[in-house]
Design a protein around this motif. Structure first.
Motif, PDB file in Angstrom:
ATOM      1  N   GLY A  84       0.817  -1.208   0.000  1.00  0.00           N
ATOM      2  CA  GLY A  84       0.000   0.000   0.000  1.00  0.00           C
ATOM      3  C   GLY A  84       0.850   1.255   0.000  1.00  0.00           C
ATOM      4  N   LEU A  85       1.914   1.240   0.789  1.00  0.00           N
ATOM      5  CA  LEU A  85       2.839   2.367   0.815  1.00  0.00           C
ATOM      6  C   LEU A  85       3.497   2.557  -0.547  1.00  0.00           C
ATOM      7  N   VAL A  99       4.149   5.652  -5.540  1.00  0.00           N
ATOM      8  CA  VAL A  99       4.084   5.730  -7.006  1.00  0.00           C
ATOM      9  C   VAL A  99       3.152   6.874  -7.419  1.00  0.00           C
ATOM     10  N   GLY A 100       2.042   7.014  -6.707  1.00  0.00           N
ATOM     11  CA  GLY A 100       1.168   8.150  -6.963  1.00  0.00           C
ATOM     12  C   GLY A 100       1.875   9.472  -6.708  1.00  0.00           C
ATOM     13  N   GLY A 101       2.723   9.499  -5.678  1.00  0.00           N
ATOM     14  CA  GLY A 101       3.509  10.691  -5.411  1.00  0.00           C
ATOM     15  C   GLY A 101       4.493  10.998  -6.517  1.00  0.00           C
ATOM     16  N   VAL A 102       5.079   9.965  -7.090  1.00  0.00           N
ATOM     17  CA  VAL A 102       6.005  10.166  -8.215  1.00  0.00           C
ATOM     18  C   VAL A 102       5.268  10.778  -9.398  1.00  0.00           C
ATOM     19  N   VAL A 161       6.055  14.462 -11.005  1.00  0.00           N
ATOM     20  CA  VAL A 161       6.400  14.639 -12.420  1.00  0.00           C
ATOM     21  C   VAL A 161       5.465  15.656 -13.066  1.00  0.00           C
ATOM     22  N   ARG A 162       4.174  15.590 -12.747  1.00  0.00           N
ATOM     23  CA  ARG A 162       3.208  16.536 -13.320  1.00  0.00           C
ATOM     24  C   ARG A 162       3.469  17.967 -12.855  1.00  0.00           C
ATOM     25  N   ALA A 180      10.811   7.739  -6.020  1.00  0.00           N
ATOM     26  CA  ALA A 180      10.756   6.517  -6.832  1.00  0.00           C
ATOM     27  C   ALA A 180      11.575   5.398  -6.197  1.00  0.00           C
ATOM     28  N   VAL A 181      12.742   5.739  -5.676  1.00  0.00           N
ATOM     29  CA  VAL A 181      13.577   4.725  -5.011  1.00  0.00           C
ATOM     30  C   VAL A 181      12.877   4.196  -3.766  1.00  0.00           C
TER      31      VAL A 181
END
Length: 55
Positions: free
Chosen positions: A10-11, A16-19, A23-24, A36-37
């Motif tokens: 879940g984390l 991934v949503g934060g990445v 980017v946006r 991402a790491v």
């Protein structure tokens, strides 16, 4: 069955949503790479936790 792999996966999904969000927003490459790491580490930890081993 443990709750830890579910939490780690879940984390990883949230990271991934934060990445994607970073980017946006044209964030720095360092911040995108760092998140991402962390997402990859969390994903790997969740998957490895599920692998059966000698207990």
């Amino acid at each position: 069955m443990s709750i830890v792999p579910v939490l780690l996966l879940g984390l990883a999904g949230m990271l991934v949503g934060g990445v994607v969000t970073l980017v946006r927003q044209d964030a720095t490459k360092f911040s995108v790479g760092l998140v991402a790491v962390l997402a990859l580490i969390s994903l790997a930890g969740g998957v490895l936790w599920l692998i059966p081993g000698d207990s």
